[in-house]
Design a protein around this motif. Structure first.
Motif, PDB file in Angstrom:
ATOM      1  N   ALA A   1      -1.372  -9.842  -1.212  1.00 21.62           N
ATOM      2  CA  ALA A   1      -0.245  -9.297  -1.968  1.00 21.62           C
ATOM      3  C   ALA A   1      -0.495  -9.392  -3.465  1.00 21.62           C
ATOM      4  O   ALA A   1      -0.205  -8.463  -4.223  1.00 21.62           O
TER       5      ALA A   1
ATOM      6  N   PHE B   1       0.525  -1.613   4.649  1.00 25.18           N
ATOM      7  CA  PHE B   1       1.565  -2.250   3.844  1.00 25.18           C
ATOM      8  C   PHE B   1       2.653  -1.225   3.589  1.00 25.18           C
ATOM      9  O   PHE B   1       2.444  -0.015   3.738  1.00 25.18           O
TER      10      PHE B   1
ATOM     11  N   GLU C   1      -0.861  -6.124  -5.939  1.00 25.76           N
ATOM     12  CA  GLU C   1      -0.023  -5.929  -7.124  1.00 25.76           C
ATOM     13  C   GLU C   1      -0.877  -5.608  -8.343  1.00 25.76           C
ATOM     14  O   GLU C   1      -0.559  -4.698  -9.120  1.00 25.76           O
TER      15      GLU C   1
ATOM     16  N   ALA D   1       5.406  -3.728  -1.117  1.00 27.88           N
ATOM     17  CA  ALA D   1       5.243  -3.463  -2.550  1.00 27.88           C
ATOM     18  C   ALA D   1       6.423  -2.627  -3.026  1.00 27.88           C
ATOM     19  O   ALA D   1       6.982  -1.837  -2.255  1.00 27.88           O
ATOM     20  N   ARG D   2       6.778  -2.800  -4.295  1.00 27.44           N
ATOM     21  CA  ARG D   2       7.886  -2.038  -4.871  1.00 27.44           C
ATOM     22  C   ARG D   2       7.503  -1.519  -6.248  1.00 27.44           C
ATOM     23  O   ARG D   2       6.876  -2.238  -7.035  1.00 27.44           O
TER      24      ARG D   2
ATOM     25  N   ILE E   1       3.292  -6.960   4.369  1.00 25.22           N
ATOM     26  CA  ILE E   1       3.155  -6.980   2.911  1.00 25.22           C
ATOM     27  C   ILE E   1       3.970  -5.813   2.375  1.00 25.22           C
ATOM     28  O   ILE E   1       3.832  -4.681   2.836  1.00 25.22           O
TER      29      ILE E   1
ATOM     30  N   THR F   1       4.765  -7.090  -5.580  1.00 30.51           N
ATOM     31  CA  THR F   1       4.407  -7.154  -4.160  1.00 30.51           C
ATOM     32  C   THR F   1       4.710  -8.553  -3.652  1.00 30.51           C
ATOM     33  O   THR F   1       4.730  -9.520  -4.416  1.00 30.51           O
ATOM     34  N   ARG F   2       4.953  -8.643  -2.351  1.00 31.33           N
ATOM     35  CA  ARG F   2       5.150  -9.961  -1.744  1.00 31.33           C
ATOM     36  C   ARG F   2       4.982  -9.844  -0.235  1.00 31.33           C
ATOM     37  O   ARG F   2       5.300  -8.799   0.354  1.00 31.33           O
TER      38      ARG F   2
ATOM     39  N   LEU G   1       5.333   0.441   0.930  1.00 35.63           N
ATOM     40  CA  LEU G   1       5.645   0.642  -0.486  1.00 35.63           C
ATOM     41  C   LEU G   1       7.013   1.306  -0.598  1.00 35.63           C
ATOM     42  O   LEU G   1       7.270   2.325   0.036  1.00 35.63           O
TER      43      LEU G   1
END
Length: 205
Positions: free
Chosen positions: A19, A142, A23, A76-77, A74, A41-42, A144
């Protein structure tokens, strides 16, 4: 070993470092692009993963093999200013990553208000996977999410109020209050986007 223990091991050994690398990659790819508020990300927390892994449909488990079927281990934003930025950034992201699924999440009916967001399931790039990792622990995908500031703020507050396991279920009036705030966020996004477009047109003329 239980699913929870397997995921906890995966979380500690590979998901957190992946993660972090993801990022950094996203920030590098989108450096210089306008009106991005933040990129983060996390890994999905153990509690949230287990809640999803134990979910059911019609009394039957939704996931037979959650460690392989759950695609947002995982997340992501990308949080941006205006609604039109969401589609712009979505197109850019899909140039760099192999997309499995891309969709806009909307309330089920046009006269209802709730969650809004642009979601993608993307292949995890090899660049973020350390060669020392046990590949059996590394997920293939992942998730997003690309959202405006208003969409992000509403979804975070909504999740905190209504979806934590320890929280008491919201009653009908409280659900209407959440729908009302979603409508306000939707309206604010629309107004800000229209003002942005008008200002841009004025600058170009």
């Amino acid at each position: 070993m239980t699913v929870e223990n397997q995921y906890r091991s995966r979380f500690d050994t590979v998901l957190q470092p992946i993660a972090s690398s993801l990022e950094a990659l996203l920030k590098d790819l989108l450096e210089g692009h306008a009106r991005i508020d933040r990129i983060s990300t996390r890994p999905k927390s153990v509690d949230r993963f287990m809640a999803k892994a134990n979910s059911k449909i019609g009394g039957n488990p939704k996931y037979v093999d959650p460690l392989h079927q759950i695609q947002d281990q995982i997340g992501a934003r990308i949080i941006t200013f205006y609604k039109e930025d969401v589609s712009r950034l979505s197109a850019i992201v899909q140039k760099y990553f192999h997309s499995i699924e891309s969709k806009d999440l909307l309330p089920e009916k046009v006269w209802e208000f709730g969650y809004f967001g642009n979601h993608h399931i993307l292949m995890l790039p090899q660049d973020v996977i350390d060669t020392s990792f046990d590949r059996g622990l590394v997920p293939d995908f992942f998730e997003l999410q690309i959202k405006t500031l208003f969409q992000h703020a509403w979804s975070e507050a909504n999740h905190d109020l209504g979806y934590k396991p320890a929280n008491q279920s919201l009653d009908d009036d409280e659900l209407r209050q959440l729908a009302f705030t979603s409508a306000q966020a939707w309206g604010a996004d629309r107004i800000f986007n229209e003002l942005f477009q008008k200002r841009g047109a004025a600058h170009e003329s």
